[in-house]
Scaffold this motif. Structure first.
Motif, PDB file in Angstrom:
ATOM      1  N   VAL A 192      -9.244   7.452   1.340  1.00 55.09           N
ATOM      2  CA  VAL A 192      -9.165   6.167   2.044  1.00 55.09           C
ATOM      3  C   VAL A 192     -10.293   5.249   1.589  1.00 55.09           C
ATOM      4  O   VAL A 192     -10.076   4.053   1.337  1.00 55.09           O
TER       5      VAL A 192
ATOM      6  N   LEU B 125      -5.633  -1.416   4.972  1.00 53.60           N
ATOM      7  CA  LEU B 125      -6.942  -0.995   4.479  1.00 53.60           C
ATOM      8  C   LEU B 125      -8.073  -1.901   4.940  1.00 53.60           C
ATOM      9  O   LEU B 125      -9.111  -1.421   5.405  1.00 53.60           O
ATOM     10  N   ASP B 126      -7.903  -3.218   4.832  1.00 53.40           N
ATOM     11  CA  ASP B 126      -8.990  -4.128   5.199  1.00 53.40           C
ATOM     12  C   ASP B 126      -9.346  -4.009   6.678  1.00 53.40           C
ATOM     13  O   ASP B 126     -10.492  -4.254   7.065  1.00 53.40           O
TER      14      ASP B 126
ATOM     15  N   PRO C 169      -2.539  -4.126   1.598  1.00 60.28           N
ATOM     16  CA  PRO C 169      -3.886  -3.612   1.897  1.00 60.28           C
ATOM     17  C   PRO C 169      -4.629  -4.450   2.915  1.00 60.28           C
ATOM     18  O   PRO C 169      -5.515  -3.933   3.615  1.00 60.28           O
TER      19      PRO C 169
ATOM     20  N   THR D 273       0.854  -1.173   0.000  1.00 59.13           N
ATOM     21  CA  THR D 273       0.000   0.000   0.000  1.00 59.13           C
ATOM     22  C   THR D 273       0.891   1.224   0.000  1.00 59.13           C
ATOM     23  O   THR D 273       1.443   1.595   1.038  1.00 59.13           O
TER      24      THR D 273
ATOM     25  N   ARG E 179      -8.216   4.814   8.620  1.00 57.23           N
ATOM     26  CA  ARG E 179      -9.343   5.695   8.904  1.00 57.23           C
ATOM     27  C   ARG E 179      -9.020   6.561  10.119  1.00 57.23           C
ATOM     28  O   ARG E 179      -8.373   6.118  11.059  1.00 57.23           O
TER      29      ARG E 179
ATOM     30  N   ALA F  86      -9.496   3.872  -1.865  1.00 57.93           N
ATOM     31  CA  ALA F  86      -8.478   2.825  -1.819  1.00 57.93           C
ATOM     32  C   ALA F  86      -9.032   1.531  -1.239  1.00 57.93           C
ATOM     33  O   ALA F  86      -8.702   0.427  -1.713  1.00 57.93           O
ATOM     34  N   GLU F  87      -9.888   1.637  -0.220  1.00 58.53           N
ATOM     35  CA  GLU F  87     -10.460   0.440   0.398  1.00 58.53           C
ATOM     36  C   GLU F  87     -11.346  -0.325  -0.572  1.00 58.53           C
ATOM     37  O   GLU F  87     -11.442  -1.561  -0.490  1.00 58.53           O
TER      38      GLU F  87
END
Length: 575
Positions: A450, A376-377, A372, A350, A382, A453-454
């Motif tokens: 964000v 992200l996951d 990710p 990422t 956030r 990207a998620e």
């Protein structure tokens, strides 16, 4: 002799040579004292009888040495206990000689030995320059250059020892040498090894210029396409962005690559409806399907599978470096970058770009940004009013060895703040890493990026999408594992087999009842890609977890042998 005696009195031994290097590097050395320091250094390196004393001499030569010192330092570098100190001096006095010493001392694989011998011969005065270049060129293009043989550091040393820019200049119409130069550059820039290696390669911008400028000499093959696309990914959002480029030059190189790879001769390589000759032995055979594999084609199934993986990666990734989004300045950009599946480890990261520059390699040269599935996951990027400590990257050798890059993320009104950075000391420094100032982003724009990207799934291949769906299912329904006294661990695709989902879980008796007993045992369930849509494969995996105890169809992958035997499971790691 006085220095020898003083070392003996202080108890300084060979094992303290790193401390000796730091101490000498920190000594004040006014200009009027440099001739005396040089004389002392030469005396110590020629007459010293202990490792600490010779190390002092080498450390001084790193500061005051001259070209005439190179041959002697080169010989000392072949002594294992002095190699590090000699390399420190040679990297200042003659990087090519230092690269050869590094390769002679570390390149243990027999496949590299012919190349290393040719490189070592090239630094001697026993042969002509033309003969040296011919031998180096021959061995450089002949040796196996896959990731198994070349990590980033070794690739950099090979390029330095071979005087790659000079070699390319001497052979301006040599596509084989050009392809090997590009592959070396890809290996040096490999984020999964050490991002700092590319920044330490002084000739990198010039080699990029040459490879991209002459890329039209290359025959369109899948291997060449993968190499050029990997270079584009580095130039668009990787460590290549951080090189010392003249204004606009990096963007021009990236645009040139984009135009070349958009030509039909290159795009047709990965056309799933195209035809090819898998028996031809070229990477073009990646376009073949199962019908192109078998005894009549001469292509074994593993090779064909590797070709298909690479072709699929190029189809998914081929235009991403050239869209302009990743190279645009201003604010925050998050790029999920999947590397060449046949190009080595840590091929998914990422990348966080601030004003168009990648943040992790600029601050942390020891390893790539996390993938990710971590950043992200799990929603780690956030921002909320409650500060969250986030680990953006970890050294390739683990955090416990060379550290990690941490930042605190918090929301402050209409802004998101990244602050309180923590990272290890940088290579070659004698103190803590410099402080990193806080970064502030517009909160609305940050949240939108964000979220984008998620939800970006264009980079992902089928097994990876299956893994993410399985992980999401177990996150939403933890009872699927809890009923078996288990809890979710890492879920992703195999590093060596990206077409297989790896479901890891921790087993601890009594967990379902809320009274876990003893140390946990780690299991791994391998779920091969069966060709069905990812959602169907994920639903089938979740159904099986709900209906059958996964310990019966998984293998122990962590814990201790004693604990495994205590719980009645085989320990698979005994030789």
């Amino acid at each position: 002799m006085a220095l020898h005696r003083r070392f003996a009195e202080l108890g300084v031994r060979a094992c303290h040579r790193r401390a000796v290097l730091y101490a000498v590097a920190a000594l004040p050395l006014p200009a009027e004292h440099r001739p005396a320091a040089r004389s002392l250094a030469r005396q110590l390196t020629r007459t010293g009888t202990t490792v600490p004393a010779v190390t002092v001499g080498l450390a001084l030569l790193a500061r005051v040495g001259e070209p005439e010192d190179v041959p002697h330092v080169f010989v000392l570098g072949l002594v294992r206990s002095l190699t590090g100190a000699a390399l420190q001096a040679l990297d200042v006095l003659d990087r090519r000689a230092g690269a050869v010493v590094s390769l002679l001392s570390s390149a243990g694989r027999h496949e590299l030995q012919p190349l290393v011998r040719a490189l070592a011969a090239s630094v001697s005065a026993s042969a002509s320059v033309e003969a040296d270049d011919a031998a180096v060129r021959r061995e450089l293009t002949a040796f196996p250059a896959g990731p198994r043989f070349l990590d980033a550091g070794t690739a950099r040393r090979v390029a330095e020892a071979a005087r790659l820019p000079d070699l390319l200049a001497a052979h301006p119409a040599d596509p084989e040498l050009l392809a090997r130069a590009g592959l070396l550059l890809v290996r040096i820039a490999c984020e999964g090894d050490a991002p700092g290696e590319l920044l330490g390669y002084r000739d990198a911008p010039g080699v990029y210029e040459t490879v991209v400028g002459r890329a039209g000499l290359l025959t369109p093959t899948l291997e060449h396409h993968a190499m050029l696309l990997s270079l584009a990914l580095s130039l668009s959002s990787g460590t290549g962005v951080l090189l010392d480029w003249p204004p606009g030059r990096r963007e021009s190189l990236l645009a040139a690559l984009g135009r070349l790879l958009a030509r039909p001769a290159w795009t047709s390589l990965t056309d799933p409806d195209g035809t090819c000759d898998p028996a031809g032995g070229s990477a073009d055979a990646a376009r073949t399907g199962a019908a192109g594999v078998g005894p009549d084609t001469g292509v074994d199934p593993d090779t064909a599978a590797a070709w298909r993986r690479r072709a699929g990666w190029i189809r998914r990734t081929g235009r991403r470096p050239f869209t302009g989004a990743a190279t645009a300045g201003g604010g925050l950009r998050i790029e999920i970058v999947a590397g060449d599946p046949e190009g080595g480890r840590a091929s998914l990261e990422t990348r966080v770009l601030v004003d168009g520059r990648p943040l992790v390699p600029a601050l942390f040269p020891f390893g790539p940004a996390h993938g990710p599935e971590i950043l992200l996951d799990e929603g780690l990027l956030r921002a909320d009013t409650e500060p969250r400590r986030v680990r953006l990257a970890e050294a390739w050798c683990t955090e416990g060895c060379c550290g990690a890059l941490h930042v605190t993320v918090r929301r402050d009104g209409d802004e998101v703040v990244w602050e309180d950075w923590r990272r290890p000391a940088l290579p070659g420094s004698r103190g803590p890493a410099p402080a990193v100032p806080a970064l502030r982003f517009d909160a609305a724009a940050y949240d939108a990026e964000v979220t984008r990207a998620e939800t970006d799934g264009d980079w992902s291949w089928r097994a990876r999408r299956t893994a993410r769906l399985v992980k999401a299912g177990l996150t939403a329904r933890p009872e699927l594992l809890t009923r078996w006294d288990a809890r979710r661990g890492w879920i992703g695709t195999g590093f060596d087999d990206p077409d297989t989902v790896k479901v890891n879980f921790w087993y601890q008796p009594g967990l379902a009842a809320g009274r876990p007993e003893g140390d946990p045992l780690v299991f791994q369930w391998a779920v091969p890609d069966d060709g069905a849509p990812p959602r169907e494969q994920a639903e089938a995996a979740l159904r099986r977890l709900a209906e059958e105890d996964p310990k019966h169809y998984s293998r122990v992958s962590g814990g201790t042998r004693e604990r495994a035997e205590e719980l009645g499971f085989a320990w698979p790691f005994d030789s």
